[in-house]
Design an enzyme around this catalytic site. Structure first.
Site, PDB file in Angstrom:
ATOM      1  N   LYS A   1      16.215  21.206   2.338  1.00 23.86           N
ATOM      2  CA  LYS A   1      17.055  22.382   2.136  1.00 23.86           C
ATOM      3  C   LYS A   1      16.289  23.567   2.710  1.00 23.86           C
ATOM      4  CE  LYS A   1      17.597  25.879  -0.332  1.00 23.86           C
ATOM      5  NZ  LYS A   1      18.100  26.853   0.632  1.00 23.86           N
TER       6      LYS A   1
ATOM      7  N   GLU B   1       4.333  25.830  -3.458  1.00 26.13           N
ATOM      8  CA  GLU B   1       3.532  26.743  -2.626  1.00 26.13           C
ATOM      9  C   GLU B   1       4.123  28.130  -2.795  1.00 26.13           C
ATOM     10  OE1 GLU B   1       0.853  26.045  -1.158  1.00 26.13           O
ATOM     11  OE2 GLU B   1       0.867  23.878  -0.968  1.00 26.13           O
TER      12      GLU B   1
ATOM     13  N   CYS C   1       2.460  34.569   3.160  1.00 28.45           N
ATOM     14  CA  CYS C   1       1.917  34.311   1.818  1.00 28.45           C
ATOM     15  C   CYS C   1       0.412  34.520   1.796  1.00 28.45           C
ATOM     16  CB  CYS C   1       2.252  32.893   1.402  1.00 28.45           C
ATOM     17  SG  CYS C   1       1.742  31.679   2.633  1.00 28.45           S
TER      18      CYS C   1
ATOM     19  N   GLU D   1       2.942  41.130  -5.127  1.00 30.71           N
ATOM     20  CA  GLU D   1       3.114  40.725  -3.731  1.00 30.71           C
ATOM     21  C   GLU D   1       4.227  41.571  -3.118  1.00 30.71           C
ATOM     22  OE1 GLU D   1       5.054  36.936  -2.834  1.00 30.71           O
ATOM     23  OE2 GLU D   1       3.443  36.531  -1.422  1.00 30.71           O
TER      24      GLU D   1
END
Ligand code: NAD
Length: 480
Positions: free
Chosen positions: A178, A253, A287, A387
């Protein structure tokens, strides 16, 4: 209702890839793909639904019956076929990545090439992994876990598809992918490339759709044994919680707020340019981005000058132009998110050294922000803890090596870190004390056999090399 301008030609995508063929979507919802450099609609994508997902899972389950018995040699051959097929489309994959989400040309190519490398790395990892070991009357085999759902983020969709697919197939799993719905055009080119590899039908299936429909069905479905996910902490939490009902194995992750520690013996003419590359990787939409720069107070004035000098290279503009270093944010929502953090930094008392609020001059049409560096940042400020996923760097001054390590570890995240210094022994000593899944010394570097993944909120499990393959295996012991 706001109206969105359209490009002159609009592509339409209406199919998924199930059981070795492109099939029309059962889901009817249509999503616009908007080009981030000018805000125009460039494509319309018909999104898959739960029924498309169940069909894909059923195909993967049928294929698993055969595929889980394949030998190392057969799987290695499939990985080589995939490597060759995706290699042939590197240019197309790079172009569509630039167009669809505004990845700058040099980074986009690197991402696609890393995806290609993942197939070769998985082949090597598979050779190094003993799938059967015996002692006395005991035999232990590593068996594929079953059908796996692979869910990707948009920021390096091509790489995530290749990496997760390579590891899963090396282990003998079959999969339903997906991809991020925001990477639909890239996914289409990728699936054409994968299709050319000629693997058995049903071994991999691809359904494009929303996380709350296609993703949620994968997480809920009892015929899916494992979810390998790359994305945000919020969705990672949902997957872990909802997956528990069917005892899903999970690899997550997730995000990061990575520190770069500049030690007081660092050569700033090298350390600062390296730190800026880490910070502004993929226009800050990475990331691993090193978004907290920890510098010795005694050298703060020099560091500021080196940053101002180094930031002159960080030109903003059309990502297709190979001289451009920072492209647009992927969407209006991401643009607003980054702007709100820049505002928050100012409100909390950090000082803007470079950049600031608003679009750069001449780039009013797209989702462009100014690459921004804050100084006088305290580690408990919002911009140092959360973040941002955009080109915003926080410079934090420290007094001693111990304080630098403490600040670096004072984060809910632990994905990536960097240490810059001249005395390598000392840099290694500092690296050994950082709570992160990966630490680089003196430069951004990579090794596809080294594990990738996070401590703390940055995730669960590891990808790459034999570690990535192990994540799709179950040990089984037979005792006589
Ligand atoms: P996201 O979590 O919004 O979406 C990721 C994927 O999850 C998408 O495919 C989405 O459709 C799907 N999803 C959404 N809701 C779901 C649900 N309820 N069930 C199942 N799937 C669902 O993240 P994003 O905005 O695409 O990506 C940005 C985030 O990804 C950042 O936090 C970034 O740090 C992280 N990321 C991590 C890594 C890593 O290797 N650790 C790499 C890249 C990006």
């Amino acid at each position: 209702m706001t109206t969105v301008a359209q490009a002159d030609t609009i592509k339409t995508l209406t199919t998924h890839y199930i059981d070795g063929v492109f099939v029309e979507s059962h889901g009817r919802e249509v999503m616009d793909v908007i080009k981030p450099t000018n805000g125009k609609v460039i494509a319309r994508v018909t999104l898959g639904d739960e029924e498309d997902t169940r069909r894909a899972i059923a195909a993967a389950k049928r294929a698993f019956a055969e595929f889980n018995r394949t030998t190392k040699e057969e799987r290695s051959r499939y990985l080589r076929q995939l490597h060759e097929a995706v290699s042939a489309r590197i240019d197309d994959l790079t172009d569509v990545m630039i167009e669809e989400y505004g990845g700058v040309a040099r980074f986009a190519r690197l991402i696609v090439e890393s995806g290609v490398t993942a197939f070769a790395a998985a082949e090597k990892g598979l050779q190094e992994l003993p799938l059967k070991q015996s002692w006395g009357k005991t035999t232990v085999t590593l068996e594929p876990v079953g059908v796996a759902g692979l869910i990707t983020a948009w920021n390096a969709n091509a790489l995530f598809i290749c990496l997760k697919l390579a590891s899963a197939l090396a282990a003998g799993c079959t999969v339903v992918i997906k991809p991020s719905e925001m990477s639909s055009l890239q996914t289409r080119v990728m699936v054409e490339a994968l299709n050319a590899a000629g693997l058995p039908s049903g071994v991999y299936n691809v359904v494009t759709g929303l996380g709350t429909t296609v993703g949620a069905e994968l997480v809920r479905n009892p015929d899916v044994a494992k979810i390998s996910f790359t994305g945000s902490v919020a969705v990672g939490e949902t997957i872990m919680r909802d997956g528990a009902a069917t005892m899903k194995r999970v690899t997550l992750e997730l995000g990061g707020k990575s520190p770069t520690i500049v030690l007081d013996d660092a050569a700033l003419d090298k350390a600062i340019p390296s730190a800026l590359i880490l910070a502004f990787l993929n226009s800050g939409q990475a990331c691993a981005a090193g978004t907290r720069l920890l510098v010795p107070k005694s050298r703060l004035a020099e560091v500021k000058r080196a940053i101002q000098e180094g930031m002159r290279a960080y030109t903003v503009g059309d990502p297709a132009d190979s001289s451009i270093m920072v492209g647009p944010m992927v969407s209006q929502k991401q643009y607003e998110r980054v702007e709100s953090y820049i505002r928050k930094g100012i409100e909390e008392g950090a000082e803007v050294l470079v950049g600031g609020e608003g679009r750069p001059k001449g780039l009013e049409a797209g989702y462009f922000v100014k690459p921004t560096v804050f100084v006088n940042v305290k580690n408990d400020m919002t911009i140092a803890q959360e973040e941002i996923f955009g080109p915003v760097l926080s410079v934090i001054a420290y007094d001693s090596e111990d304080e630098a390590i403490r600040i670096a570890n004072d984060s809910k995240y632990g994905l990536h870190s960097a240490v810059m210094g001249t005395d390598l022994e000392r840099a290694r000593r500092v690296a050994s004390q950082l709570r992160a899944g990966r630490v680089v010394i003196n430069n951004m570097t990579d090794d596809p056999q080294a594990p990738w993944g996070g401590f703390k909120y940055s995730g669960v499990g590891r990808e790459y090399g034999k570690y990535g393959i192990e994540a799709f295996l179950e040990p089984k012991a037979i005792l006589e």
